[in-house]
Write a protein that holds these residues in place. Structure first.
Motif, PDB file in Angstrom:
ATOM      1  N   ASP A 241       0.813  -0.925   0.480  1.00  0.00           N
ATOM      2  CA  ASP A 241      -0.060  -0.225   0.112  1.00  0.00           C
ATOM      3  C   ASP A 241       1.140   1.255  -0.133  1.00  0.00           C
ATOM      4  O   ASP A 241       0.478   2.239  -0.808  1.00  0.00           O
ATOM      5  CB  ASP A 241      -0.921  -0.027   1.271  1.00  0.00           C
TER       6      ASP A 241
ATOM      7  N   SER B 162     -12.369   6.034  -0.619  1.00  0.00           N
ATOM      8  CA  SER B 162     -12.543   4.309  -0.156  1.00  0.00           C
ATOM      9  C   SER B 162     -13.306   3.856  -2.039  1.00  0.00           C
ATOM     10  O   SER B 162     -15.111   4.220  -1.894  1.00  0.00           O
ATOM     11  CB  SER B 162     -13.158   3.532   0.775  1.00  0.00           C
TER      12      SER B 162
ATOM     13  N   GLN C 181      -8.833 -10.879   3.357  1.00  0.00           N
ATOM     14  CA  GLN C 181      -8.244 -10.361   2.054  1.00  0.00           C
ATOM     15  C   GLN C 181      -7.626 -11.339   1.737  1.00  0.00           C
ATOM     16  O   GLN C 181      -6.272 -11.181   1.233  1.00  0.00           O
ATOM     17  CB  GLN C 181      -7.097  -9.557   3.647  1.00  0.00           C
TER      18      GLN C 181
ATOM     19  N   TYR D 223      -6.192  -8.901  -1.536  1.00  0.00           N
ATOM     20  CA  TYR D 223      -5.686  -8.031  -1.183  1.00  0.00           C
ATOM     21  C   TYR D 223      -4.636  -8.093  -2.496  1.00  0.00           C
ATOM     22  O   TYR D 223      -4.439  -6.459  -2.628  1.00  0.00           O
ATOM     23  CB  TYR D 223      -5.030  -7.879  -0.120  1.00  0.00           C
TER      24      TYR D 223
ATOM     25  N   LYS E 175      -3.846  -4.930  -7.203  1.00  0.00           N
ATOM     26  CA  LYS E 175      -4.318  -4.494  -6.318  1.00  0.00           C
ATOM     27  C   LYS E 175      -5.700  -4.599  -6.012  1.00  0.00           C
ATOM     28  O   LYS E 175      -6.268  -3.765  -6.689  1.00  0.00           O
ATOM     29  CB  LYS E 175      -4.157  -3.354  -5.383  1.00  0.00           C
TER      30      LYS E 175
ATOM     31  N   GLY F  43      -7.945  -6.223  -2.310  1.00  0.00           N
ATOM     32  CA  GLY F  43      -8.803  -4.875  -1.439  1.00  0.00           C
ATOM     33  C   GLY F  43      -9.457  -5.933  -0.409  1.00  0.00           C
ATOM     34  O   GLY F  43      -9.302  -7.139   0.276  1.00  0.00           O
TER      35      GLY F  43
ATOM     36  N   ASN G 100     -11.304  -1.341  -1.749  1.00  0.00           N
ATOM     37  CA  ASN G 100     -10.440  -0.545  -2.620  1.00  0.00           C
ATOM     38  C   ASN G 100      -9.981   0.130  -2.968  1.00  0.00           C
ATOM     39  O   ASN G 100     -10.552   1.729  -2.094  1.00  0.00           O
ATOM     40  CB  ASN G 100     -10.403  -1.758  -3.625  1.00  0.00           C
ATOM     41  N   ASP G 101      -8.496   0.584  -3.594  1.00  0.00           N
ATOM     42  CA  ASP G 101      -7.793   2.114  -3.581  1.00  0.00           C
ATOM     43  C   ASP G 101      -9.174   3.059  -4.857  1.00  0.00           C
ATOM     44  O   ASP G 101      -9.676   1.746  -5.367  1.00  0.00           O
ATOM     45  CB  ASP G 101      -6.763   2.040  -4.357  1.00  0.00           C
TER      46      ASP G 101
ATOM     47  N   ASP H  84     -11.002   1.259 -10.233  1.00  0.00           N
ATOM     48  CA  ASP H  84     -11.892   1.224  -9.204  1.00  0.00           C
ATOM     49  C   ASP H  84     -12.443   0.434  -9.225  1.00  0.00           C
ATOM     50  O   ASP H  84     -13.280  -0.937  -8.620  1.00  0.00           O
ATOM     51  CB  ASP H  84     -12.057   2.494  -8.548  1.00  0.00           C
TER      52      ASP H  84
ATOM     53  N   SER I 288      -6.275  -0.421   0.587  1.00  0.00           N
ATOM     54  CA  SER I 288      -7.378  -1.157   0.522  1.00  0.00           C
ATOM     55  C   SER I 288      -7.852  -1.159   1.617  1.00  0.00           C
ATOM     56  O   SER I 288      -8.491  -2.287   1.838  1.00  0.00           O
ATOM     57  CB  SER I 288      -7.391  -2.403  -0.810  1.00  0.00           C
TER      58      SER I 288
END
Length: 538
Positions: A111, A303, A337, A340, A350, A352, A404-405, A439, A515
């Motif tokens: 992260d 988020s 996770q 993740y 990536k 989350g 998630n990001d 996203d 995330s």
């Protein structure tokens, strides 16, 4: 008098500074726009929270302007008062931490280096953090002890959970997933001079009447020597060419006051912190304080993700199992996770976090979802009464939330809308929104994994909502930190590159969000900055 430290705001980014420095003997003042509520002021008043804005400003007095960018580049403008759309969340001493659910997950190693680990992403302003997990880890540990976190391998034992978690864990194991108890910033037993959880199941959106929730107010501000001035709206910071010289605020009677201090810390929530700096422009900083880079307000993030639900029905359980399922109050508290980080078509992504929880206990919001029949017609009287009663007594809704990001882009940022002023006569913040397509792609992938769990558990009426709609309770960025003063607002210690005595310690500093929910990281970073401030003031 001249204070050692003046802090604007009182939430998770402000309170560790106030707690650490005042308890170390420094003279600290906290300026908070909202009221000072305490445990005895909080109740489970569903109407106040569902139908009235008890903890946020009236939009006729204070609003936001939202500029939403469409896929074709067109901008749709919304004024908060007429549209009802706003990003206020907890205007009171302790800020939105009073209203959090308290899901506490640490950011993970990658992260902190999103660009290095996953490469450039077209259309996204992804950068690495100037600090690492190793730098922040001691402060994550401090938060566990001082704020209080319950869970496996936490200082406080896990909170009590509903028996349905046994079936959930079994289902996950059969699917090859690894579920774990969600760490919560809620005390499972009396500690730290606070009471334990009363298991009302009114955590999110409600203040905690027992003090078990680790809000900035209950955990830190009520246990320190800082002077707290509530109902104090800071409308301007004055500066010369190298230092902040004064903070100006209006009290509840609209009288103006000023504060002198050696150090100024801004932690008013990401949107409002950028707004304050931009509105405080002067001859030394014509584009806004600390804004020689032009980056104040830029790269606002939320988020990414969304939520989903599934209904567990009486007919699928034995009488004893169903009784266990319907036990009120006890948490569900399960997280995953497993994704993740994941691969898709040979590329590393990536991912989350997924948190599972029961539907909120607020009866108003639960009943209002039953107002229509299967054909979409509104129902009245006895038919509606029977439908509500049947739904609430013969089933229970299990919910999941995906984190998630939200990738930073050129199109999501805070600016000033000079056409709209608040009740103080100050130009309001304009929130410019655009969601990167990645996203939603990641959020949908995570939601599909959660959906498999609900299906295998026998849930019906499964519904999933993943979108680029930004949650008002999870906002960060706007004053990102970094090593290059041309591309960032703050240095690695959250001091403004342009000013010797200005720090920003709410979620504004975050260049990417990770995330996970942000609060644990905001707390941890603020404790880290507090250690640095103690050293330089001494």
């Amino acid at each position: 008098m001249k204070y050692d430290v003046c802090i604007v705001g009182s939430g998770a980014g402000a309170s560790p500074i106030a707690y650490e420095l005042s308890n170390a003997g420094f003279n600290v003042v906290v300026l908070e726009k909202g009221k000072y509520y305490k445990e005895e002021d909080f109740s489970k008043d569903e109407l106040a929270v569902s139908r009235r804005d008890k903890f946020t400003p009236l939009l006729k007095d204070e609003q936001h302007v939202i500029n939403e960018r469409k896929e074709d580049g067109a901008i749709q403008r919304y004024e908060g008062f007429s549209s009802g759309w706003n990003f206020w969340n907890g205007s009171m001493v302790g800020g939105s931490s009073n209203l959090m659910s308290g899901y506490f997950h640490k950011m993970q190693k990658n992260d902190f280096k999103l660009k290095s680990a996953y490469g450039n992403i077209e259309g996204a302003n992804v950068v690495d953090w100037p600090i690492s997990l190793e730098d922040l880890d001691p402060y994550y540990e401090k938060v566990k002890m001082v704020v209080g976190v319950s869970g496996d391998e936490m200082p406080y034992r896990p909170l009590e959970v509903n028996g349905a978690t046994k079936w959930f864990d079994k289902t996950c194991k059969e699917l090859g997933y690894k579920s774990f108890a969600t760490p919560r910033a809620i005390l499972s037993s009396p500690a730290l001079g606070r009471n334990s959880c009363s298991y009302s199941n009114f955590c999110g959106s409600y203040g905690c009447a027992t003090g078990a929730k680790g809000s900035a107010r209950a955990a830190l501000l009520q246990k320190c020597d800082a002077k707290i001035i509530s109902e104090a709206f800071v409308y301007r910071l004055d500066s010369d060419n190298s230092k902040i010289t004064k903070a100006h605020y209006y009290d509840k009677d609209m009288k103006s006051h000023s504060i002198d201090a050696k150090i100024f810390v801004v932690a008013a929530q990401a949107i409002e912190s950028s707004r304050l700096l931009l509105n405080s422009k002067n001859k030394h900083f014509p584009n806004g304080l600390a804004n020689s880079s032009g980056q104040v307000g830029k790269n606002l993030i939320f988020s990414g993700g969304g939520a989903g639900t599934g209904r567990l029905n009486k007919e699928d359980f034995s009488e004893e199992e169903f009784k266990e399922l319907m036990t009120p109050g006890l948490f569900f508290n399960r997280s995953l996770q497993d994704w993740y980080e994941y691969e898709n078509n040979g590329r590393k992504y990536k991912g989350g976090t997924i948190d599972f929880l029961f539907e909120h206990s607020n009866i108003i919001s639960r009943a209002s979802r039953e107002f229509y029949d299967n054909d979409g017609n509104i129902m009245w009287g006895k038919k509606l009464q029977e439908k509500i009663h049947n739904t609430l007594t013969t089933s229970r809704v299990l919910t999941f939330e995906v984190f998630n990001d939200w990738l930073p882009t050129d199109y999501t940022y805070v600016s000033i809308d000079d056409k709209v002023k608040d009740k103080y006569g100050v130009a309001v913040g304009a929130i410019n929104l655009y969601g990167h397509k990645r996203d939603v792609e990641v959020g949908e992938h995570l939601a599909s994994m959660a959906e498999k769990i609900l299906e295998k558990m026998g849930a019906t009426e499964i519904s999933i909502g993943i979108s680029s709609s930004p949650p008002p309770n999870l906002v960060a960025g706007g004053c990102r930190f970094g090593t290059d003063a041309k591309t960032s607002v703050l240095d690695k210690n959250c001091k403004a590159h342009d000013l010797d005595n200005l720090y920003v310690t709410d979620a504004s500093f975050m260049p990417t969000g990770g995330s996970v929910p942000y609060t644990w990281t905001i707390y941890a970073n603020s404790f880290r900055v507090a250690d640095y401030l103690k050293m330089i003031i001494e």
